[in-house]
Write an enzyme that holds these catalytic residues in place. Sequence first.
Site, PDB file in Angstrom:
ATOM      1  N   SER A  89      33.816  45.187  35.095  1.00 49.61           N
ATOM      2  CA  SER A  89      34.893  46.174  35.187  1.00 49.61           C
ATOM      3  C   SER A  89      36.236  45.460  35.335  1.00 49.61           C
ATOM      4  O   SER A  89      36.294  44.240  35.489  1.00 49.61           O
ATOM      5  CB  SER A  89      34.677  47.113  36.381  1.00 49.61           C
ATOM      6  OG  SER A  89      34.919  46.414  37.599  1.00 49.61           O
ATOM      7  N   SER A  91      38.401  45.751  37.841  1.00 45.90           N
ATOM      8  CA  SER A  91      38.938  45.818  39.199  1.00 45.90           C
ATOM      9  C   SER A  91      39.578  44.513  39.664  1.00 45.90           C
ATOM     10  O   SER A  91      40.336  44.513  40.629  1.00 45.90           O
ATOM     11  CB  SER A  91      37.843  46.224  40.184  1.00 45.90           C
ATOM     12  OG  SER A  91      36.894  45.182  40.356  1.00 45.90           O
ATOM     13  N   LYS A 146      35.215  40.695  44.686  1.00 42.86           N
ATOM     14  CA  LYS A 146      36.558  41.028  45.154  1.00 42.86           C
ATOM     15  C   LYS A 146      37.184  39.778  45.773  1.00 42.86           C
ATOM     16  O   LYS A 146      36.542  38.740  45.934  1.00 42.86           O
ATOM     17  CB  LYS A 146      36.529  42.141  46.214  1.00 42.86           C
ATOM     18  CG  LYS A 146      35.827  43.420  45.796  1.00 42.86           C
ATOM     19  CD  LYS A 146      36.549  44.181  44.703  1.00 42.86           C
ATOM     20  CE  LYS A 146      35.762  45.435  44.306  1.00 42.86           C
ATOM     21  NZ  LYS A 146      36.353  46.109  43.122  1.00 42.86           N
ATOM     22  N   SER A 259      40.562  49.811  41.993  1.00 47.28           N
ATOM     23  CA  SER A 259      39.505  49.036  42.631  1.00 47.28           C
ATOM     24  C   SER A 259      38.912  49.800  43.800  1.00 47.28           C
ATOM     25  O   SER A 259      39.634  50.251  44.691  1.00 47.28           O
ATOM     26  CB  SER A 259      40.067  47.686  43.125  1.00 47.28           C
ATOM     27  OG  SER A 259      39.100  46.983  43.875  1.00 47.28           O
TER      28      SER A 259
END
Length: 311
Positions: A89, A91, A146, A259
């Site tokens: 993705s 994010s 992340k 996100s």
Amino acid sequence: MAGYFSVLLVLLTLGSGLIWLIDHLMFAPKRNAHLAMAEASAGGKLDEETAALIAPEPMLTETAKSIFPMIAAITIFRSFMFEPFQIPSGSMMPTLLVGDFILVQKYSYGIKDPVWRSQLVDVGEPERGDIIVFKYPLDEKVDFIKRTIGLPGDKIVYRDKRLYIQPNCKAGETQQGELLCNEFNKIDFKLINDDEFKQGSMALARLNENLTTLNHDILINPQAPERKGRYYQQPGTPTDEWVVPADHYFMMGDNRDNSQDSRFWGFVPKENLVGKAVFIWMSFEFDNGPDDILPGWVPTGVRFERLGNIQ
């Protein structure tokens, strides 16, 4: 428990190794003795084809012996050293793009067993700014990636699209790196451009943020409202403020308005950490649209310029 593929690798390694060991200890000596008797009767050493007919090695044993070294090497490499991941993705844009294939250093924060993921050896602790793959706390079958924003004991505020950090300082410390103790430090950023990335028709602002440990780029959608109503509400703190518990970490995506991260579901426990993202080893473009002949999952190009260490 680890993912199904990790468990499968371990089972294949143990199974093939056990078959090889049992054959080596129990059945191979009997075959060798039978072959020795045949050679004694023949008065000399038999050729390989004849020996295989007299004392054949079972196909299961032959297969186990051939795959065990390779499977064992893959299991050790993937479980304790490096594991490949694909970015699914946006994010973490602009740092990581959809189609990036990365290597995650598994031993950065400790060596875990590959099945139950219990800590075997402590190696190091995450640093602010590290990009980490971890097991999603709400569904540990899913891997997330992340950036580490808050360390244990830190106080984090995200307000008006600005990040503030009050570090967890030791007694007597007045400063932790470039962060001042006992106050919220406003994390600086500067505009790079606002026309490279878009969300639909809206241009995203690309900013260079200084986390004091390193500079990295983030994306902000100036027109998107903050989703405070969906923020994780920690007891005893304001809506947009969080205190990181011991042995937990506060994670955020670099694509701040696109996100799902600690702002929405809370903190990542240390035992959920998989490893540190360190290298992009391949990066594909996927530009096929609904009107194209080829399906969307077929790569249309390779972004060679993206290969290398991750910042």
